[in-house]
Design a protein around this motif. Structure first.
Motif, PDB file in Angstrom:
ATOM      1  N   LEU A   8      16.679   5.152  -0.947  1.00 61.10           N
ATOM      2  CA  LEU A   8      16.263   6.438   0.635  1.00 61.10           C
ATOM      3  C   LEU A   8      16.010   6.968  -0.464  1.00 61.10           C
ATOM      4  CD1 LEU A   8      19.930   5.826   2.472  1.00 61.10           C
ATOM      5  CD2 LEU A   8      17.377   5.531   2.965  1.00 61.10           C
ATOM      6  N   ALA A   9      15.912   7.464  -2.099  1.00 60.79           N
ATOM      7  CA  ALA A   9      15.804   7.871  -2.289  1.00 60.79           C
ATOM      8  C   ALA A   9      14.396   8.132  -2.529  1.00 60.79           C
ATOM      9  CB  ALA A   9      15.921   8.506  -3.953  1.00 60.79           C
ATOM     10  N   ARG A  10      13.599   6.909  -2.238  1.00 64.79           N
ATOM     11  CA  ARG A  10      12.449   6.621  -2.660  1.00 64.79           C
ATOM     12  C   ARG A  10      11.411   7.018  -1.212  1.00 64.79           C
ATOM     13  NH1 ARG A  10       9.197   2.306  -0.529  1.00 64.79           N
ATOM     14  NH2 ARG A  10      11.007   0.569  -1.251  1.00 64.79           N
ATOM     15  N   TRP A  11      12.302   7.079  -0.056  1.00 58.18           N
ATOM     16  CA  TRP A  11      11.885   7.547   0.956  1.00 58.18           C
ATOM     17  C   TRP A  11      11.831   8.517   1.021  1.00 58.18           C
ATOM     18  CZ3 TRP A  11      14.532   4.221   5.059  1.00 58.18           C
ATOM     19  CH2 TRP A  11      13.901   2.659   5.093  1.00 58.18           C
ATOM     20  N   ALA A  12      13.241   9.482   1.081  1.00 62.36           N
ATOM     21  CA  ALA A  12      12.898  11.074   0.753  1.00 62.36           C
ATOM     22  C   ALA A  12      12.264  11.364   0.028  1.00 62.36           C
ATOM     23  CB  ALA A  12      14.188  11.424   0.247  1.00 62.36           C
ATOM     24  N   ASP A  17      10.500   9.976   7.523  1.00 61.18           N
ATOM     25  CA  ASP A  17      11.676   9.400   8.828  1.00 61.18           C
ATOM     26  C   ASP A  17      12.209   8.667   8.436  1.00 61.18           C
ATOM     27  OD1 ASP A  17      10.667  13.140   9.714  1.00 61.18           O
ATOM     28  OD2 ASP A  17       9.324  11.841  11.155  1.00 61.18           O
ATOM     29  N   PHE A  18      13.515   9.093   8.409  1.00 62.06           N
ATOM     30  CA  PHE A  18      14.604   7.523   9.149  1.00 62.06           C
ATOM     31  C   PHE A  18      16.064   7.667   9.222  1.00 62.06           C
ATOM     32  CE2 PHE A  18      15.179   9.622   4.634  1.00 62.06           C
ATOM     33  CZ  PHE A  18      16.403   9.058   3.857  1.00 62.06           C
ATOM     34  N   ALA A 106      14.619  17.381   8.625  1.00 61.77           N
ATOM     35  CA  ALA A 106      15.664  18.407   9.483  1.00 61.77           C
ATOM     36  C   ALA A 106      16.337  19.278   7.755  1.00 61.77           C
ATOM     37  CB  ALA A 106      16.620  16.859   9.043  1.00 61.77           C
ATOM     38  N   SER A 107      17.130  20.329   8.758  1.00 65.26           N
ATOM     39  CA  SER A 107      17.588  21.519   7.828  1.00 65.26           C
ATOM     40  C   SER A 107      18.463  20.758   6.469  1.00 65.26           C
ATOM     41  CB  SER A 107      18.860  22.183   8.550  1.00 65.26           C
ATOM     42  OG  SER A 107      19.983  21.214   8.654  1.00 65.26           O
ATOM     43  N   GLY A 108      19.510  19.670   6.017  1.00 67.84           N
ATOM     44  CA  GLY A 108      19.822  18.925   5.578  1.00 67.84           C
ATOM     45  C   GLY A 108      19.398  18.250   4.428  1.00 67.84           C
ATOM     46  N   ARG A 109      17.478  18.177   4.690  1.00 69.83           N
ATOM     47  CA  ARG A 109      17.796  16.233   4.104  1.00 69.83           C
ATOM     48  C   ARG A 109      17.010  17.243   2.360  1.00 69.83           C
ATOM     49  NH1 ARG A 109      13.786  12.855   6.084  1.00 69.83           N
ATOM     50  NH2 ARG A 109      12.199  11.981   4.043  1.00 69.83           N
ATOM     51  N   ALA A 110      17.404  18.314   2.164  1.00 69.64           N
ATOM     52  CA  ALA A 110      17.163  18.573   0.390  1.00 69.64           C
ATOM     53  C   ALA A 110      18.132  18.113   0.107  1.00 69.64           C
ATOM     54  CB  ALA A 110      16.434  19.829   0.321  1.00 69.64           C
ATOM     55  N   VAL A 111      19.563  18.001   0.205  1.00 70.16           N
ATOM     56  CA  VAL A 111      20.566  17.837  -0.154  1.00 70.16           C
ATOM     57  C   VAL A 111      20.756  16.439   0.127  1.00 70.16           C
ATOM     58  CG1 VAL A 111      23.021  18.537   0.301  1.00 70.16           C
ATOM     59  CG2 VAL A 111      21.690  20.374   0.260  1.00 70.16           C
ATOM     60  N   LEU A 112      20.555  15.925   0.931  1.00 66.65           N
ATOM     61  CA  LEU A 112      20.538  14.260   0.505  1.00 66.65           C
ATOM     62  C   LEU A 112      19.526  14.487  -0.358  1.00 66.65           C
ATOM     63  CD1 LEU A 112      21.199  11.947   2.091  1.00 66.65           C
ATOM     64  CD2 LEU A 112      19.613  12.200   3.951  1.00 66.65           C
ATOM     65  N   ALA A 113      18.730  14.747  -0.188  1.00 64.90           N
ATOM     66  CA  ALA A 113      17.207  13.646  -1.371  1.00 64.90           C
ATOM     67  C   ALA A 113      18.487  13.859  -2.969  1.00 64.90           C
ATOM     68  CB  ALA A 113      16.183  14.536  -0.947  1.00 64.90           C
ATOM     69  N   ARG A 114      18.889  15.267  -2.894  1.00 66.78           N
ATOM     70  CA  ARG A 114      19.251  15.136  -4.348  1.00 66.78           C
ATOM     71  C   ARG A 114      20.615  14.553  -4.641  1.00 66.78           C
ATOM     72  NH1 ARG A 114      17.436  21.023  -3.483  1.00 66.78           N
ATOM     73  NH2 ARG A 114      20.102  21.484  -2.364  1.00 66.78           N
ATOM     74  N   LEU A 116      20.994  11.253  -3.402  1.00 69.36           N
ATOM     75  CA  LEU A 116      20.404   9.913  -3.320  1.00 69.36           C
ATOM     76  C   LEU A 116      19.841   9.770  -4.849  1.00 69.36           C
ATOM     77  CD1 LEU A 116      18.542   9.830  -0.150  1.00 69.36           C
ATOM     78  CD2 LEU A 116      20.722   8.123  -0.374  1.00 69.36           C
ATOM     79  N   THR A 117      18.458  10.309  -4.803  1.00 71.33           N
ATOM     80  CA  THR A 117      18.123  10.473  -6.551  1.00 71.33           C
ATOM     81  C   THR A 117      19.623  10.957  -7.585  1.00 71.33           C
ATOM     82  OG1 THR A 117      16.570  12.024  -5.748  1.00 71.33           O
ATOM     83  CG2 THR A 117      16.594  11.393  -7.815  1.00 71.33           C
ATOM     84  N   ALA A 118      20.625  11.470  -7.765  1.00 72.37           N
ATOM     85  CA  ALA A 118      21.405  11.843  -8.218  1.00 72.37           C
ATOM     86  C   ALA A 118      22.024  10.494  -8.234  1.00 72.37           C
ATOM     87  CB  ALA A 118      22.968  12.661  -8.333  1.00 72.37           C
ATOM     88  N   ALA A 119      22.103   9.906  -7.486  1.00 70.87           N
ATOM     89  CA  ALA A 119      22.944   8.677  -7.021  1.00 70.87           C
ATOM     90  C   ALA A 119      22.472   6.991  -8.265  1.00 70.87           C
ATOM     91  CB  ALA A 119      23.607   8.502  -5.849  1.00 70.87           C
ATOM     92  N   ALA A 120      21.467   6.975  -7.287  1.00 69.26           N
ATOM     93  CA  ALA A 120      20.655   6.176  -8.308  1.00 69.26           C
ATOM     94  C   ALA A 120      20.146   6.141  -9.704  1.00 69.26           C
ATOM     95  CB  ALA A 120      18.769   6.584  -6.774  1.00 69.26           C
ATOM     96  N   GLY A 121      20.433   7.295  -9.847  1.00 74.69           N
ATOM     97  CA  GLY A 121      19.805   7.769 -11.110  1.00 74.69           C
ATOM     98  C   GLY A 121      21.557   7.042 -12.225  1.00 74.69           C
ATOM     99  N   GLY A 122      23.057   7.207 -11.808  1.00 72.64           N
ATOM    100  CA  GLY A 122      23.501   6.450 -12.090  1.00 72.64           C
ATOM    101  C   GLY A 122      24.383   7.666 -12.093  1.00 72.64           C
TER     102      GLY A 122
END
Length: 393
Positions: A8-12, A17-18, A106-114, A116-122
């Motif tokens: 999902l981080a890659r998609w973001a 859109d997903f 979406a308004s919350g997309r930036a927070v979601l992307a951060r 996802l990126t944090a979780a994907a990075g461990g």
């Protein structure tokens, strides 16, 4: 959805859109728990799973509808006695799934992307969302970090955000994903808002002491199960990255000295494969006093009795010795390093879930257990744990 954070981080990052369908509650026997997710992008590509196959097609359609309509959709899936081939869980349980559209704008997309990126990075993060409540609260995202700092919001209600952040941090500290019932004004009493908190934590540790012939196979199985695997041995000629390429770290040090300086927690599994008293006794003396999830040692039953005698002489008490799983592994009758590693890993999994390790045929126990109040890291004995078999030892 943090279980599919990397995809999902890659998609973001690509601006896709997903929509994401997430399991928010489970009752009875079900293959996956809260937090399991399936996502579908605007091109129809899918990642993840919510049921291991039972209802994937229906959940896929739910995501497509949520993305097309731009609305949050909810569906409950369960076994149908009238038609066993209808959409449902043939294992007899019930899943409640919420599908949330996440368009690029979406308004919350930036927070979601951060998140996802944090979780994907461990990184350890928690993501809180309202999955039941007023329409204006659905779709908000709150990212919470271990220090209590938070980003985003759940609909412009500061009191609700503060309470949600505190609840999310508590679940993150425990490494748990779950739901919390709150009121709309942020009070802790249930009052119309259901919050789903997904915890993304660093993987649990598996530390294998002893660079022996069984170690490479156990490293491989440990990685498959999602552990961060470390191999430690005092002998530099054996403890090399070349011999254990799949390990996350290979440490040359006396085992007990390394254990004293490394970080462990209530999810850590310690496997002692050296079966050499000069290494085992000081190591196990320290290990059995730590609040870790699992402490096991390899060796024959004769070696085990001698080891226990030496540990008693070293001051280890009965309560501490009761935590020792030795001979390590379940009685699978295996002989190869791979089969032995499987027996060890099976005991670790059984201990983690408080299970018997016995064949499901004829036991009558629930296949998918609901986590109970068992203290994290407790390692109470169960029948199979005393029948461990380590071939060739």
């Amino acid at each position: 959805m943090l279980d599919i954070a990397e995809e999902l981080a890659r998609w973001a990052a690509e601006g896709r859109d997903f929509a994401v369908a997430t399991v928010v509650s489970v009752s009875g026997s079900a293959p996956r728990g809260p937090g399991a997710a399936l996502a579908v992008d605007g091109r129809g590509e899918a990642v993840g799973s919510v049921s291991g196959g039972c209802v994937e097609a229906a959940v896929y359609d739910l995501c497509v509808r949520a993305l097309q309509d731009g609305t949050v959709l909810r569906e409950r899936f369960g076994y149908s006695d009238d038609d066993a081939f209808a959409v449902g869980l043939t294992c007899g349980g019930t899943l409640e799934v919420v599908a949330v559209p996440c368009p690029a704008a979406a308004s919350g997309r930036a927070v979601l992307a951060r998140a996802l990126t944090a979780a994907a990075g461990g990184e350890a993060v928690a993501l809180a969302r309202v999955v039941r409540g007023p329409a204006e609260l659905l779709g908000g995202m709150l990212l919470v970090r271990p220090d209590g700092s938070a980003e985003g919001g759940l609909g412009g209600r500061p009191e609700l955000d503060r309470t949600a952040a505190a609840e999310a941090r508590a679940l993150l500290d425990a490494g748990r994903t779950g739901t919390v019932e709150l009121s709309e004004d942020g009070a802790h009493c249930p009052g119309g808002v259901t919050l789903l908190v997904e915890s993304g934590t660093e993987p649990p540790r598996l530390i294998v002491f002893g660079a022996v012939d069984f170690t490479a196979a156990l490293v491989r199985v440990g990685k498959f199960l999602g552990y961060h695997v470390t191999v430690c041995d005092a002998r530099p000629v054996f403890a090399t990255a070349a011999r254990f390429p799949e390990a996350d770290a290979v440490v040359v040090d006396w085992p007990h000295r390394y254990l004293r300086r490394t970080a462990v927690d209530a999810r850590t599994a310690l496997c002692v494969l050296t079966h050499d008293a000069k290494f085992d006794v000081p190591l196990l003396r320290d290990a059995l006093r730590l609040p870790v999830a699992f402490v096991g040692a390899m060796g024959s039953r004769r070696t085990h009795h001698d080891r226990v005698r030496r540990l008693r002489e070293a001051g280890v008490g009965d309560a501490e010795l009761a935590r020792l799983r030795s001979p390590i592994g379940l009685d699978l009758g295996g002989r190869t390093p791979q089969e032995t590693a499987l027996s060890i890993a099976a005991e670790i999994v059984a201990a983690r879930h408080g299970a018997t390790g016995l064949p499901l045929t004829g036991t009558g126990t629930a296949i998918h257990r609901v986590p109970g109040p068992r203290e994290p890291g407790a390692s109470g004995r169960h029948p199979a744990s005393s029948a461990g078999y380590v071939p060739g030892r």
